[in-house]
Design a protein around this motif. Structure first.
Motif, PDB file in Angstrom:
ATOM      1  N   LYS A 176      57.475  58.720  44.968  1.00 15.25           N
ATOM      2  CA  LYS A 176      58.259  59.652  44.135  1.00 15.25           C
ATOM      3  C   LYS A 176      57.343  60.651  43.442  1.00 15.25           C
ATOM      4  O   LYS A 176      57.661  61.838  43.328  1.00 15.25           O
ATOM      5  N   ALA A 177      56.202  60.159  42.953  1.00 13.41           N
ATOM      6  CA  ALA A 177      55.235  61.044  42.293  1.00 13.41           C
ATOM      7  C   ALA A 177      54.700  62.088  43.275  1.00 13.41           C
ATOM      8  O   ALA A 177      54.490  63.255  42.911  1.00 13.41           O
ATOM      9  N   GLN A 178      54.493  61.669  44.524  1.00 11.29           N
ATOM     10  CA  GLN A 178      54.012  62.601  45.546  1.00 11.29           C
ATOM     11  C   GLN A 178      54.986  63.758  45.723  1.00 11.29           C
ATOM     12  O   GLN A 178      54.578  64.922  45.877  1.00 11.29           O
ATOM     13  N   LYS A 179      56.275  63.452  45.667  1.00 14.05           N
ATOM     14  CA  LYS A 179      57.299  64.500  45.789  1.00 14.05           C
ATOM     15  C   LYS A 179      57.266  65.447  44.594  1.00 14.05           C
ATOM     16  O   LYS A 179      57.436  66.672  44.739  1.00 14.05           O
ATOM     17  N   LEU A 180      57.063  64.895  43.400  1.00 13.54           N
ATOM     18  CA  LEU A 180      56.971  65.736  42.199  1.00 13.54           C
ATOM     19  C   LEU A 180      55.772  66.677  42.297  1.00 13.54           C
ATOM     20  O   LEU A 180      55.869  67.867  41.960  1.00 13.54           O
ATOM     21  N   LEU A 181      54.649  66.149  42.746  1.00 12.52           N
ATOM     22  CA  LEU A 181      53.443  66.961  42.870  1.00 12.52           C
ATOM     23  C   LEU A 181      53.597  68.034  43.946  1.00 12.52           C
ATOM     24  O   LEU A 181      53.106  69.164  43.797  1.00 12.52           O
ATOM     25  N   GLU A 182      54.300  67.679  45.013  1.00 10.77           N
ATOM     26  CA  GLU A 182      54.522  68.628  46.107  1.00 10.77           C
ATOM     27  C   GLU A 182      55.258  69.864  45.617  1.00 10.77           C
ATOM     28  O   GLU A 182      54.983  70.985  46.063  1.00 10.77           O
ATOM     29  N   LYS A 183      56.179  69.672  44.681  1.00 11.58           N
ATOM     30  CA  LYS A 183      56.935  70.801  44.114  1.00 11.58           C
ATOM     31  C   LYS A 183      56.034  71.757  43.346  1.00 11.58           C
ATOM     32  O   LYS A 183      56.365  72.925  43.146  1.00 11.58           O
ATOM     33  N   GLU A 184      54.883  71.254  42.906  1.00 14.40           N
ATOM     34  CA  GLU A 184      53.926  72.077  42.163  1.00 14.40           C
ATOM     35  C   GLU A 184      52.799  72.583  43.057  1.00 14.40           C
ATOM     36  O   GLU A 184      51.814  73.140  42.575  1.00 14.40           O
ATOM     37  N   VAL A 228      47.703  52.736  41.069  1.00 17.44           N
ATOM     38  CA  VAL A 228      48.972  52.425  40.411  1.00 17.44           C
ATOM     39  C   VAL A 228      49.341  50.973  40.682  1.00 17.44           C
ATOM     40  O   VAL A 228      49.447  50.570  41.842  1.00 17.44           O
ATOM     41  N   GLU A 229      49.532  50.193  39.609  1.00 15.77           N
ATOM     42  CA  GLU A 229      49.829  48.774  39.779  1.00 15.77           C
ATOM     43  C   GLU A 229      50.690  48.255  38.631  1.00 15.77           C
ATOM     44  O   GLU A 229      50.597  48.719  37.501  1.00 15.77           O
ATOM     45  N   GLU A 230      51.509  47.265  38.950  1.00 14.54           N
ATOM     46  CA  GLU A 230      52.332  46.588  37.949  1.00 14.54           C
ATOM     47  C   GLU A 230      51.529  45.384  37.431  1.00 14.54           C
ATOM     48  O   GLU A 230      51.872  44.230  37.662  1.00 14.54           O
ATOM     49  N   PRO A 238      57.031  57.737  37.997  1.00 13.18           N
ATOM     50  CA  PRO A 238      56.531  58.871  38.780  1.00 13.18           C
ATOM     51  C   PRO A 238      55.942  59.988  37.930  1.00 13.18           C
ATOM     52  O   PRO A 238      54.934  60.596  38.304  1.00 13.18           O
ATOM     53  N   GLU A 239      56.568  60.254  36.794  1.00 16.74           N
ATOM     54  CA  GLU A 239      56.100  61.357  35.949  1.00 16.74           C
ATOM     55  C   GLU A 239      54.683  61.116  35.438  1.00 16.74           C
ATOM     56  O   GLU A 239      53.832  62.013  35.449  1.00 16.74           O
ATOM     57  N   ASN A 240      54.403  59.892  35.003  1.00 15.53           N
ATOM     58  CA  ASN A 240      53.066  59.589  34.495  1.00 15.53           C
ATOM     59  C   ASN A 240      52.042  59.542  35.627  1.00 15.53           C
ATOM     60  O   ASN A 240      50.898  59.964  35.450  1.00 15.53           O
ATOM     61  N   ILE A 241      52.468  59.031  36.783  1.00 13.26           N
ATOM     62  CA  ILE A 241      51.559  59.024  37.936  1.00 13.26           C
ATOM     63  C   ILE A 241      51.156  60.449  38.294  1.00 13.26           C
ATOM     64  O   ILE A 241      49.983  60.736  38.549  1.00 13.26           O
ATOM     65  N   ALA A 242      52.140  61.350  38.295  1.00 15.19           N
ATOM     66  CA  ALA A 242      51.862  62.756  38.611  1.00 15.19           C
ATOM     67  C   ALA A 242      50.917  63.378  37.592  1.00 15.19           C
ATOM     68  O   ALA A 242      49.997  64.133  37.958  1.00 15.19           O
ATOM     69  N   GLU A 243      51.100  63.053  36.313  1.00 13.99           N
ATOM     70  CA  GLU A 243      50.214  63.584  35.274  1.00 13.99           C
ATOM     71  C   GLU A 243      48.792  63.069  35.446  1.00 13.99           C
ATOM     72  O   GLU A 243      47.817  63.807  35.272  1.00 13.99           O
ATOM     73  N   LYS A 244      48.671  61.800  35.775  1.00 12.59           N
ATOM     74  CA  LYS A 244      47.342  61.225  36.003  1.00 12.59           C
ATOM     75  C   LYS A 244      46.675  61.860  37.225  1.00 12.59           C
ATOM     76  O   LYS A 244      45.452  62.072  37.241  1.00 12.59           O
ATOM     77  N   ALA A 245      47.484  62.170  38.236  1.00  5.67           N
ATOM     78  CA  ALA A 245      46.942  62.828  39.433  1.00  5.67           C
ATOM     79  C   ALA A 245      46.378  64.199  39.074  1.00  5.67           C
ATOM     80  O   ALA A 245      45.278  64.569  39.515  1.00  5.67           O
TER      81      ALA A 245
END
Length: 313
Positions: A207-215, A248-250, A299-306
């Motif tokens: 999901k984060a990959q999709k968010l980043l792709e939009k940017e 990314v891990e739980e 996803p939002e935090n993963i994208a920010e960390k990326a």
């Protein structure tokens, strides 16, 4: 097509599918309806043993069976499977290298309302620190099924972590997907940053990959289902080609997937790296959705960390 099941249910079904072996024995600590070993108990009652709430004893009994040539699988919640039985796993299973599989269900924050006492956030680190232990964390029903087969076929100690909630099956959507212990899977190619995830965080990474792709950011996504042995070759390749890593891990960010990847990075490419996971804290009692967002496993935090990792190049 894989079903949207919890990995514990998928595991339970796979155990029946691949358990038609007279040398395979299953043990449970009075939690078969939760660990899903009940499927095996119903089909092969002569090879199933409910040891009761005596987890340490269960591991030693399984070790005894293994010395006689059995493949022995023990089941309980991940918090008990690794914490309450650590001494037995270390000295009775791993030290002699016996063919005992530790299956810990209800791993991570997504145990939810059961709260901090039952949310295993240290289990992966504890198990990967023991010599000779293989550590597997499948992300969905398809992967859990294939991982179960591989675990049963592999000789020697193994820790297999499953989750409580049903999750989307994603791995069967990729034509090149195949499961092999110790080999990560590149689900999405990318050139700007690599997101390496395990367990049900793989879905969040996608999901984060999709968010980043939009940017306009092209993120590579790797499903690192085996924490030990870690796929060093894939990590090094990703570091060279993308120049930045996010794990990314739980799980606690100390000792788990992030630590395993960092150990490779610091010895080889030494690129910028960010960690998404529980920041050395205990959990709380709340719904899985609330908890994952509260601890930044979203996803939002993963994208920010990326983006942060990219900025550090």
């Amino acid at each position: 097509m894989g079903e949207n099941l919890s990995t514990r249910v998928a595991y339970g079904k796979a155990l029946v599918e691949f358990g038609d072996n007279e040398n395979l024995f299953v043990f449970d600590a009075d939690l078969k309806k939760c660990t899903m070993s009940l499927y095996f108990a119903e089909k092969y009652p002569e090879r199933f043993f409910n040891i009761g709430i005596a987890e340490a004893n269960m591991v030693d009994i399984a070790a005894g069976f293994a010395t006689c040539g059995a493949t022995a699988l023990v089941h309980t919640f991940a918090i008990f499977a690794t914490g309450r039985t650590y001494d037995q796993i270390r000295n009775s299973v791993c030290y002699p290298g016996l063919n005992v599989k530790i299956v810990g269900s209800h791993g991570g924050l997504t145990v939810g309302e059961d709260g901090a006492t039952h949310q295993a956030l240290e289990d992966i680190g504890m198990m990967r620190g023991i010599p000779g232990m293989t550590v597997i964390v499948p992300c969905d029903s398809n992967e859990a099924r294939l991982a179960t087969k591989a675990m049963i076929e592999k000789d020697g100690p193994c820790y297999f972590r499953t989750c409580r909630p049903a999750v989307e099956c994603v791995t069967d959507q990729f034509a090149d997907y195949s499961f092999e212990i110790g080999k990560g899977i590149e689900l999405v190619d990318g050139t700007d940053v690599t997101i390496i995830a395990c367990g049900i965080m793989v879905q969040e990474a996608l999901k984060a990959q999709k968010l980043l792709e939009k940017e306009g950011i092209h993120a590579r996504v790797i499903d690192m289902h085996t924490i030990k042995p870690i796929d060093r070759e894939m990590i090094i390749k990703a570091a060279k080609e993308t120049g930045a890593i996010v794990t990314v891990e739980e799980h606690n960010v100390i000792g788990g997937l992030g630590s395993a990847v960092a150990e490779v990075i610091v010895q080889t490419e030494n690129v910028p790296m960010e960690f998404v996971g529980v920041q050395d804290k205990f959990g709380h009692s709340a719904s899985p959705t609330v908890l994952l967002k509260h601890y930044g496993l979203c996803p939002e935090n993963i994208a920010e960390k990326a983006k942060k990792a990219i900025d550090r190049k």
